[in-house]
Design a protein around this motif. Structure first.
Motif, PDB file in Angstrom:
ATOM      1  N   GLN A 305      12.861  -6.910  -3.552  1.00  0.00           N
ATOM      2  CA  GLN A 305      13.622  -8.132  -3.779  1.00  0.00           C
ATOM      3  C   GLN A 305      14.330  -8.121  -2.401  1.00  0.00           C
ATOM      4  OE1 GLN A 305      16.117  -6.677  -7.170  1.00  0.00           O
ATOM      5  NE2 GLN A 305      14.687  -7.394  -8.694  1.00  0.00           N
ATOM      6  N   VAL A 306      14.747  -7.101  -1.864  1.00  0.00           N
ATOM      7  CA  VAL A 306      15.598  -7.154  -0.592  1.00  0.00           C
ATOM      8  C   VAL A 306      14.590  -7.890   0.467  1.00  0.00           C
ATOM      9  CG1 VAL A 306      16.266  -5.760   1.322  1.00  0.00           C
ATOM     10  CG2 VAL A 306      16.972  -5.100  -0.914  1.00  0.00           C
ATOM     11  N   ILE A 307      13.291  -7.459   0.518  1.00  0.00           N
ATOM     12  CA  ILE A 307      12.484  -7.954   1.460  1.00  0.00           C
ATOM     13  C   ILE A 307      12.180  -9.366   1.234  1.00  0.00           C
ATOM     14  CG2 ILE A 307       9.986  -7.778   2.154  1.00  0.00           C
ATOM     15  CD1 ILE A 307       9.883  -4.640   1.545  1.00  0.00           C
ATOM     16  N   ASP A 308      12.039  -9.622  -0.028  1.00  0.00           N
ATOM     17  CA  ASP A 308      11.714 -11.257  -0.418  1.00  0.00           C
ATOM     18  C   ASP A 308      12.868 -12.149   0.084  1.00  0.00           C
ATOM     19  OD1 ASP A 308       9.471 -10.410  -1.517  1.00  0.00           O
ATOM     20  OD2 ASP A 308      10.120 -10.667  -3.655  1.00  0.00           O
ATOM     21  N   GLY A 309      14.298 -11.406  -0.169  1.00  0.00           N
ATOM     22  CA  GLY A 309      15.401 -12.089   0.174  1.00  0.00           C
ATOM     23  C   GLY A 309      15.410 -12.133   1.814  1.00  0.00           C
ATOM     24  N   LEU A 310      15.011 -11.231   2.298  1.00  0.00           N
ATOM     25  CA  LEU A 310      15.153 -11.109   3.905  1.00  0.00           C
ATOM     26  C   LEU A 310      14.029 -12.166   4.345  1.00  0.00           C
ATOM     27  CD1 LEU A 310      15.947 -10.009   6.777  1.00  0.00           C
ATOM     28  CD2 LEU A 310      14.066  -8.264   6.458  1.00  0.00           C
ATOM     29  N   GLN A 311      13.068 -12.323   3.967  1.00  0.00           N
ATOM     30  CA  GLN A 311      12.357 -13.519   4.335  1.00  0.00           C
ATOM     31  C   GLN A 311      12.911 -14.694   4.186  1.00  0.00           C
ATOM     32  OE1 GLN A 311       8.949 -12.908   5.537  1.00  0.00           O
ATOM     33  NE2 GLN A 311       9.225 -14.829   6.361  1.00  0.00           N
ATOM     34  N   ARG A 312      13.333 -14.915   3.117  1.00  0.00           N
ATOM     35  CA  ARG A 312      14.159 -16.479   3.139  1.00  0.00           C
ATOM     36  C   ARG A 312      15.400 -16.499   4.174  1.00  0.00           C
ATOM     37  NH1 ARG A 312      13.733 -14.749  -2.531  1.00  0.00           N
ATOM     38  NH2 ARG A 312      15.633 -14.139  -2.581  1.00  0.00           N
ATOM     39  N   HIS A 313      16.186 -15.446   4.220  1.00  0.00           N
ATOM     40  CA  HIS A 313      16.946 -15.114   5.308  1.00  0.00           C
ATOM     41  C   HIS A 313      16.526 -15.533   6.650  1.00  0.00           C
ATOM     42  CE1 HIS A 313      20.710 -14.301   3.123  1.00  0.00           C
ATOM     43  NE2 HIS A 313      20.223 -13.191   2.808  1.00  0.00           N
ATOM     44  N   PHE A 314      15.244 -14.944   7.066  1.00  0.00           N
ATOM     45  CA  PHE A 314      14.723 -15.112   8.265  1.00  0.00           C
ATOM     46  C   PHE A 314      14.320 -16.473   8.514  1.00  0.00           C
ATOM     47  CE2 PHE A 314      11.063 -14.768  11.144  1.00  0.00           C
ATOM     48  CZ  PHE A 314      11.495 -14.159  12.170  1.00  0.00           C
ATOM     49  N   ASP A 315      13.771 -17.074   7.661  1.00  0.00           N
ATOM     50  CA  ASP A 315      13.115 -18.415   7.778  1.00  0.00           C
ATOM     51  C   ASP A 315      14.379 -19.381   8.096  1.00  0.00           C
ATOM     52  OD1 ASP A 315      10.828 -17.710   7.136  1.00  0.00           O
ATOM     53  OD2 ASP A 315      11.009 -18.339   4.712  1.00  0.00           O
ATOM     54  N   HIS A 316      15.308 -18.949   7.440  1.00  0.00           N
ATOM     55  CA  HIS A 316      17.023 -19.913   7.719  1.00  0.00           C
ATOM     56  C   HIS A 316      17.123 -19.541   9.109  1.00  0.00           C
ATOM     57  CE1 HIS A 316      20.715 -21.404   7.418  1.00  0.00           C
ATOM     58  NE2 HIS A 316      21.231 -20.456   8.236  1.00  0.00           N
ATOM     59  N   ALA A 317      16.995 -18.395   9.916  1.00  0.00           N
ATOM     60  CA  ALA A 317      17.526 -17.883  11.218  1.00  0.00           C
ATOM     61  C   ALA A 317      16.399 -18.600  11.892  1.00  0.00           C
ATOM     62  CB  ALA A 317      17.439 -16.418  11.233  1.00  0.00           C
ATOM     63  N   LYS A 318      15.189 -18.621  11.559  1.00  0.00           N
ATOM     64  CA  LYS A 318      14.200 -19.204  12.365  1.00  0.00           C
ATOM     65  C   LYS A 318      14.475 -20.743  12.552  1.00  0.00           C
ATOM     66  CE  LYS A 318       9.029 -19.421  12.807  1.00  0.00           C
ATOM     67  NZ  LYS A 318       7.832 -19.039  12.159  1.00  0.00           N
ATOM     68  N   ALA A 319      14.827 -21.391  11.317  1.00  0.00           N
ATOM     69  CA  ALA A 319      14.937 -22.911  11.283  1.00  0.00           C
ATOM     70  C   ALA A 319      16.140 -23.223  12.265  1.00  0.00           C
ATOM     71  CB  ALA A 319      15.426 -23.223  10.029  1.00  0.00           C
ATOM     72  N   VAL A 320      17.394 -22.259  12.481  1.00  0.00           N
ATOM     73  CA  VAL A 320      18.368 -22.747  13.298  1.00  0.00           C
ATOM     74  C   VAL A 320      17.997 -22.401  14.795  1.00  0.00           C
ATOM     75  CG1 VAL A 320      20.292 -21.529  14.255  1.00  0.00           C
ATOM     76  CG2 VAL A 320      20.089 -21.650  11.564  1.00  0.00           C
ATOM     77  N   LEU A 321      17.075 -21.641  15.065  1.00  0.00           N
ATOM     78  CA  LEU A 321      16.687 -21.480  16.749  1.00  0.00           C
ATOM     79  C   LEU A 321      15.610 -22.827  16.789  1.00  0.00           C
ATOM     80  CD1 LEU A 321      15.863 -17.776  16.510  1.00  0.00           C
ATOM     81  CD2 LEU A 321      17.522 -18.888  18.037  1.00  0.00           C
TER      82      LEU A 321
END
Length: 496
Positions: A305-321
């Protein structure tokens, strides 16, 4: 050297597996590859009262063990075979282990033929869906083990990342006073050398803490046997004094092992001596191992669940960049995301001699000290909730804790260090007695001894941040891996 460190050093010097003695409630025999007895405990004749059961060094095992030896499979190191045997006048539980590939160790326990029947073990239990449900199952386990063992108190003692332990659950027989639940105990209470032995054994029993140890006779006077896999192994005098100070006359410990590490101990206490049969110990182990497996599956599910949540968080960070096109303009939004995701009070990116900062931060000298400490420990993900403790020569700073990801790829020429900073968080820790051990000056020495009181002792902890969780560590490792894979991310660097 502090008293606590002195006590740890003192305990770690004890070669517990080479004690050369056993506890008095059983008989020990060790054979060589030819089946001849190389070692026997001094109480063999007194506990094996049948004349047919006489054991002699240099001779084969007595005939009453024939059925056991005939049925004995080939054992790998640490593997156990459990059986029963009898003479015309006695019954025994027998536990056989491999003696480092050079023979076998036999532990014999006299059994009272009129002992009470074993309590039934409960059926299958599902993997908990939440931390609250896990806590309920842990408490149910404590209650079940209390009923099964007949002991006075059962504790679930979980180890913390820094080595201290905390009692998460407790069950007590009616009329037993006091409680250890919620109390913390220092790492020195169960030193590393003892923890390693818990990893090798399904249980550890001390039925009578007041009984004198029994020496082991050897066919070779210089051959002290390795008792790493032997439950009969005599107990450390320091540990026996510790038990006496707690008012414990008999004890059983069951390890909870996760990913090859000692995650927790289930500790059963009796005010008076109490011995269980091997069958009863097996039943207790079955209950604890069932919980252990459910805990493993629960942790695996939470990690996913943590890894799945991180993927969503990372997608957000990537979108910001992607939206900003380069790091400098994206930094304010990206740093807010990092602080929220990791519960930080500040975040810094260090690129060569330049750095970006949002919130609180470290000075350049402090950053270098932290990075050097991580490098010394060969860790690309390094965490501390007390920099003053973990980093030598750390300057005074409002930053008390740091999580560092080092050598993140920026482009083909540059890498960056990411620092997540936390302020000091003053909080109380309730210990089971003062964690600093008293100094014992008996016999003209100055030996650090186990503390004598386990009443609640409150420490106001200074210089620490809020602790980093195991999930935060997993997030950091996954974030670093994802960033290393993200070759096309539009991070720019204008130093060239």
């Amino acid at each position: 050297m502090t008293q606590s460190h002195g006590f740890i050093h003192q305990c770690e010097q004890e070669e517990l597996h080479l004690s050369g003695a056993i506890q008095s409630h059983g008989v020990l025999m060790i054979t060589d590859m030819a089946g001849k007895v190389t070692h026997v405990s001094a109480n063999a004749d007194s506990l094996l009262t049948d004349p047919q059961a006489h054991v002699a060094l240099g001779y084969p095992l007595p005939a009453f063990l024939h059925d056991i030896t005939a049925a004995l499979p080939e054992l790998s190191p640490g593997e156990r075979y459990i059986g029963q045997c009898d003479t015309p006048h006695q019954e025994f539980d027998v536990v056989v282990t491999s003696h480092h590939g050079s023979g076998c160790v036999y532990e014999l326990y006299p059994v009272d033929a009129h002992s009470a029947p074993m309590v039934a073990v409960s059926g299958a239990v599902s993997v908990p869906e939440s931390a609250d449900e896990l806590a309920v199952q842990c408490q149910t386990l404590m209650d079940s083990l209390l009923a099964l063992s007949g002991f006075d108190r059962v504790l679930y003692y979980r180890f913390m990342p820094e080595g201290d332990g905390e009692v998460l659950a407790e069950a007590c027989r009616e009329g037993v006073a006091g409680s250890y639940q919620g109390l913390r105990f220092p790492a020195s209470d169960i030193p590393y050398i003892a923890r390693q032995l818990y990893l090798k054994n399904p249980w550890r029993t001390i039925p009578d803490a007041t009984a004198a140890p029994v020496p082991i006779y050897s066919a070779n006077a210089d051959a002290t046997p390795d008792l790493s896999y032997v439950d009969l192994r005599s107990a450390s005098p320091i540990h026996l004094e510790y038990m006496a100070n707690m008012g414990v006359g008999g004890a059983i410990s069951l390890p909870i092992i996760q990913a090859g590490e000692l995650d927790a101990l289930i500790s059963c206490h009796s005010a008076s001596p109490r011995q269980l049969t091997v069958s009863e110990l097996e039943a207790m182990r079955g209950l604890s191992e069932g919980f252990n497996l459910r805990l493993r599956d629960f942790k695996a599910r939470r990690r996913q669940q943590v890894i799945d949540g991180l993927q969503r968080h990372f997608d957000h960070a990537k979108a910001v960049l992607m939206r900003h096109g380069e790091l400098e303009s994206a930094w304010e939004e990206l740093s807010e995301w990092l602080m929220e995701t990791f519960g930080a009070d500040g975040v810094m990116l260090q690129m060569d001699q330049e750095y970006y900062q949002h919130g609180i931060g470290l000075t350049p000298d402090a950053m270098n000290i932290v990075a050097q400490q991580a490098a010394n420990e060969a860790s690309n993900v390094w965490m501390s909730d007390c920099l003053q403790r973990d980093c030598a020569e750390m300057p005074l700073s409002e930053v008390a804790g740091v999580a560092l990801i080092s050598d993140l790829p920026l482009d083909q020429h540059h890498s960056v260090n990411l620092y997540l900073c936390r302020l000091e968080h003053i909080y109380d820790v309730t210990w089971g007695g003062n964690p600093d051990k008293p100094v014992d000056y008996r016999d003209g020495g100055s030996v650090v001894s186990p503390r004598r009181s386990f009443e609640s002792w409150v420490e106001q902890r200074l210089g620490h941040s809020r602790p980093w969780t195991a999930s935060a560590r997993l997030y950091l490792f996954k974030l670093r891996a994802l960033l290393r894979q993200a070759k096309s991310m539009p991070w720019s660097h204008d130093a060239e």
